[in-house]
Motif scaffolding. Sequence first.
Motif, PDB file in Angstrom:
ATOM      1  N   VAL A   1     119.254  42.027  76.805  1.00  0.00           N
ATOM      2  CA  VAL A   1     118.936  40.680  76.739  1.00  0.00           C
ATOM      3  C   VAL A   1     117.683  40.238  77.467  1.00  0.00           C
ATOM      4  O   VAL A   1     117.637  40.937  78.576  1.00  0.00           O
ATOM      5  N   PHE A   2     116.382  39.852  76.953  1.00  0.00           N
ATOM      6  CA  PHE A   2     115.338  39.454  77.597  1.00  0.00           C
ATOM      7  C   PHE A   2     114.886  37.888  77.773  1.00  0.00           C
ATOM      8  O   PHE A   2     115.113  37.274  76.893  1.00  0.00           O
ATOM      9  N   CYS A   3     114.709  37.531  79.143  1.00  0.00           N
ATOM     10  CA  CYS A   3     114.382  36.117  79.547  1.00  0.00           C
ATOM     11  C   CYS A   3     113.476  35.831  80.783  1.00  0.00           C
ATOM     12  O   CYS A   3     113.522  36.854  81.521  1.00  0.00           O
ATOM     13  N   PRO A   4     112.636  34.880  80.525  1.00  0.00           N
ATOM     14  CA  PRO A   4     111.734  34.713  81.842  1.00  0.00           C
ATOM     15  C   PRO A   4     112.985  34.183  82.840  1.00  0.00           C
ATOM     16  O   PRO A   4     114.050  33.666  82.266  1.00  0.00           O
TER      17      PRO A   4
ATOM     18  N   ILE B   1     116.493  41.679  80.990  1.00  0.00           N
ATOM     19  CA  ILE B   1     115.131  41.838  81.427  1.00  0.00           C
ATOM     20  C   ILE B   1     114.297  40.720  81.704  1.00  0.00           C
ATOM     21  O   ILE B   1     114.303  39.945  80.866  1.00  0.00           O
ATOM     22  N   THR B   2     114.006  40.559  83.016  1.00  0.00           N
ATOM     23  CA  THR B   2     113.059  39.333  83.341  1.00  0.00           C
ATOM     24  C   THR B   2     111.866  39.817  83.860  1.00  0.00           C
ATOM     25  O   THR B   2     111.621  41.097  83.817  1.00  0.00           O
ATOM     26  N   GLU B   3     110.858  39.074  84.363  1.00  0.00           N
ATOM     27  CA  GLU B   3     109.685  39.409  84.634  1.00  0.00           C
ATOM     28  C   GLU B   3     109.806  39.954  86.084  1.00  0.00           C
ATOM     29  O   GLU B   3     108.719  40.800  86.456  1.00  0.00           O
ATOM     30  N   ASN B   4     111.027  40.207  86.744  1.00  0.00           N
ATOM     31  CA  ASN B   4     110.938  40.810  88.051  1.00  0.00           C
ATOM     32  C   ASN B   4     111.682  42.176  87.697  1.00  0.00           C
ATOM     33  O   ASN B   4     111.903  42.889  88.640  1.00  0.00           O
ATOM     34  N   GLY B   5     112.104  42.478  86.307  1.00  0.00           N
ATOM     35  CA  GLY B   5     112.282  43.815  86.195  1.00  0.00           C
ATOM     36  C   GLY B   5     113.748  43.964  85.386  1.00  0.00           C
ATOM     37  O   GLY B   5     114.350  43.069  84.837  1.00  0.00           O
ATOM     38  N   VAL B   6     114.344  45.388  85.418  1.00  0.00           N
ATOM     39  CA  VAL B   6     115.475  45.505  84.358  1.00  0.00           C
ATOM     40  C   VAL B   6     116.604  44.990  85.612  1.00  0.00           C
ATOM     41  O   VAL B   6     116.914  46.174  86.337  1.00  0.00           O
ATOM     42  N   CYS B   7     117.480  44.279  85.252  1.00  0.00           N
ATOM     43  CA  CYS B   7     118.406  43.752  86.008  1.00  0.00           C
ATOM     44  C   CYS B   7     119.908  44.408  85.522  1.00  0.00           C
ATOM     45  O   CYS B   7     120.054  44.077  84.252  1.00  0.00           O
ATOM     46  N   LYS B   8     120.802  45.017  86.326  1.00  0.00           N
ATOM     47  CA  LYS B   8     122.195  45.334  85.677  1.00  0.00           C
ATOM     48  C   LYS B   8     123.262  44.851  86.425  1.00  0.00           C
ATOM     49  O   LYS B   8     122.932  44.403  87.875  1.00  0.00           O
ATOM     50  N   ALA B   9     124.345  44.705  86.113  1.00  0.00           N
ATOM     51  CA  ALA B   9     125.498  44.204  86.774  1.00  0.00           C
ATOM     52  C   ALA B   9     125.746  44.838  87.847  1.00  0.00           C
ATOM     53  O   ALA B   9     125.643  46.022  87.901  1.00  0.00           O
ATOM     54  N   PRO B  10     126.649  44.254  89.126  1.00  0.00           N
ATOM     55  CA  PRO B  10     126.840  42.835  88.937  1.00  0.00           C
ATOM     56  C   PRO B  10     125.498  42.024  89.314  1.00  0.00           C
ATOM     57  O   PRO B  10     124.633  42.439  90.055  1.00  0.00           O
ATOM     58  N   TYR B  11     125.263  40.995  88.355  1.00  0.00           N
ATOM     59  CA  TYR B  11     124.042  40.308  88.404  1.00  0.00           C
ATOM     60  C   TYR B  11     124.057  39.259  89.614  1.00  0.00           C
ATOM     61  O   TYR B  11     123.051  39.562  90.563  1.00  0.00           O
ATOM     62  N   GLY B  12     124.848  38.377  89.571  1.00  0.00           N
ATOM     63  CA  GLY B  12     124.739  37.327  91.033  1.00  0.00           C
ATOM     64  C   GLY B  12     123.438  36.548  91.055  1.00  0.00           C
ATOM     65  O   GLY B  12     122.972  36.491  92.166  1.00  0.00           O
ATOM     66  N   PHE B  13     122.870  35.997  90.026  1.00  0.00           N
ATOM     67  CA  PHE B  13     121.679  35.367  89.833  1.00  0.00           C
ATOM     68  C   PHE B  13     121.798  34.306  90.861  1.00  0.00           C
ATOM     69  O   PHE B  13     122.879  33.511  91.182  1.00  0.00           O
TER      70      PHE B  13
ATOM     71  N   SER C   1     129.769  41.576  80.541  1.00  0.00           N
ATOM     72  CA  SER C   1     130.210  42.940  80.102  1.00  0.00           C
ATOM     73  C   SER C   1     129.867  43.680  79.039  1.00  0.00           C
ATOM     74  O   SER C   1     129.934  44.941  79.080  1.00  0.00           O
ATOM     75  N   LEU C   2     129.183  42.988  78.122  1.00  0.00           N
ATOM     76  CA  LEU C   2     128.898  43.519  77.198  1.00  0.00           C
ATOM     77  C   LEU C   2     127.120  43.983  76.966  1.00  0.00           C
ATOM     78  O   LEU C   2     126.764  44.411  76.329  1.00  0.00           O
ATOM     79  N   ILE C   3     126.655  43.407  77.963  1.00  0.00           N
ATOM     80  CA  ILE C   3     125.285  43.584  78.090  1.00  0.00           C
ATOM     81  C   ILE C   3     124.913  44.651  78.979  1.00  0.00           C
ATOM     82  O   ILE C   3     125.301  44.937  80.140  1.00  0.00           O
ATOM     83  N   THR C   4     123.937  45.513  78.690  1.00  0.00           N
ATOM     84  CA  THR C   4     123.566  46.912  79.218  1.00  0.00           C
ATOM     85  C   THR C   4     122.637  46.410  80.324  1.00  0.00           C
ATOM     86  O   THR C   4     122.719  46.903  81.422  1.00  0.00           O
ATOM     87  N   ALA C   5     121.603  45.475  79.995  1.00  0.00           N
ATOM     88  CA  ALA C   5     120.817  45.104  81.146  1.00  0.00           C
ATOM     89  C   ALA C   5     120.319  43.669  80.788  1.00  0.00           C
ATOM     90  O   ALA C   5     120.097  43.590  79.656  1.00  0.00           O
TER      91      ALA C   5
ATOM     92  N   LEU D   1     112.418  50.890  78.230  1.00  0.00           N
ATOM     93  CA  LEU D   1     113.736  51.183  77.642  1.00  0.00           C
ATOM     94  C   LEU D   1     113.531  51.811  76.320  1.00  0.00           C
ATOM     95  O   LEU D   1     114.421  52.293  75.679  1.00  0.00           O
ATOM     96  N   ILE D   2     112.171  51.829  75.913  1.00  0.00           N
ATOM     97  CA  ILE D   2     111.972  52.257  74.491  1.00  0.00           C
ATOM     98  C   ILE D   2     111.389  53.874  74.671  1.00  0.00           C
ATOM     99  O   ILE D   2     110.351  54.292  75.567  1.00  0.00           O
ATOM    100  N   ARG D   3     111.766  54.456  73.414  1.00  0.00           N
ATOM    101  CA  ARG D   3     110.860  55.775  73.448  1.00  0.00           C
ATOM    102  C   ARG D   3     110.107  55.917  71.807  1.00  0.00           C
ATOM    103  O   ARG D   3     110.482  55.108  71.140  1.00  0.00           O
ATOM    104  N   ASP D   4     109.373  56.637  71.797  1.00  0.00           N
ATOM    105  CA  ASP D   4     108.615  57.029  70.458  1.00  0.00           C
ATOM    106  C   ASP D   4     109.857  57.045  69.448  1.00  0.00           C
ATOM    107  O   ASP D   4     110.820  57.699  69.578  1.00  0.00           O
TER     108      ASP D   4
END
Length: 340
Positions: A268-271, A328-340, A322-326, A147-150
Motif C-alpha cells: 500500500v502506497f500513500c503520503p 510505503i510513504t515518503e519516509n520509507g518502507v514501513c512494516k508491522a507493527p505500525y503504530g503510526f 495483517s494482509l499488508i506486506t508493507a 520492491l521491484i525487479r526487472d
Amino acid sequence: MKDIENIRLDGTSVVILDQTLLPGETKFLTLASADELFDAIATLKVRGAPAIGIFAAFALYVLAVQIEAEDYISFCRKIMEYSAFLNSARPTAVNLHTQLKRMERLVESCKDADIPVILDAMRKEAQDIQQEDINMCKAISEHGLSLIRDRFVILTHCNAGPLATSRYGTGLGSILLGHERGIRLRAFCCETRPLMQGARLTAYELTRAGVDCTLICDNMASAVMKQGKIDAVFVGCDRVAKNGDTANKIGTSGLAVLAKHYGIPFYVFCPSSTIDPECETGADIEIELRSQEEITELYFQNPIAPPGINCYNPAFDVTDSSLITAIITENGVCKAPYGF
Ligand code: MRU
C-alpha cells in the motif's frame, strides 16, 4: 511521460481536468462557486485522496476571495462555513479533512493581519500543499523501486497515479518511475467497478506513459494470480489507521485476501498526509455509500438490472493490516507493527 496538469489555480478560479470524461475527452473545467467546487469533489470530477486534499485547499482560497467581510471575525466565520461545506462532499479520504483543517489553522493564526494579507497567505499555503504532495509522491516512488525487479508484473486497482495526486502518483509512481529508468515492468489493472477508475484512468495513464498494461475485470484477479502472472500488488489508499488498517477503493481488501492466499506481496502506497492519527483501527473509518445508479446504469448503454432493484454501493473497503506486506510513504518502507 508528459505531465497532466490535473489541478491548478487560475487567478480566482480552480481549473481541473474533468476525470469523469477520461479517456474519451480531455476537458478542463474552470470552477469558482461553492456549489461547483463541492460538486467537483462529490461527482469525482476531481478524485483520489491526495488530489481532493489539494483541490480543497485551492477551493477554499477561491471562496475566501469572494467573501465580503467587514472584519476578521466575520471573514473567519465564513471560512469555517465553506470549509465544513467542502469537507462534507466525501467522507472517506482523510486528505480532504486534513488539508482543509490546515487552511483553517492558517486563517486562525492570522488574527492580526489584514484580509488581503490573509488571502495571500492562503494562496501560498495551497500552493505549498500541492508542491509538498509532488515531493512526497516522488519520494514514495523512489522507495517503491526497492520492491521491484526487472520484468516484474504488478497488479493494481482503482487509480493511484498522477491524476489522483499531483504528479507521479503513489501506487503507480514506482511503476512510472521504474519504466522511465528502463526497468522492464508490466501491469495488470483491475477495471474497478462501478466507476471504472482502473479502466478509464489507470489504463490511460500507463499506456500514455508507454507501460505494457493489461486490463482485466475485477473478478479475474484470482485467476491471473493463480496462473502465476503477478509478482506483486500495488495500491494507493484513502485513509490509514494507526494500526495500519487501510481504506481504499472497494475491492482492494478482496485483492489482499487473494494475494495472501497465493503468496504474493501486497503493498500500500500513500503520503503521510493519508495517515489519520485520530483513527485507531479501520473500524473507525467512515465508508462512503454512493448511489445505486452507479451500479445499474452509469457506464452502460441501457440499465443492466431490473428497475428498483436494491443495491448496496460502498465506495471503499478496509484492508486489515495483517494482509499488508508493507506501507510505503515518503519516509520509507514501513512494516508491522505500525503504530503510526
Ligand atoms: O473514489 P476515488 O476514485 O476517489 O477512489 C480513489 C482511490 O481509492 C485511490 O486508490 C486512492 O485515493 C489513492 S490515490 C493516490
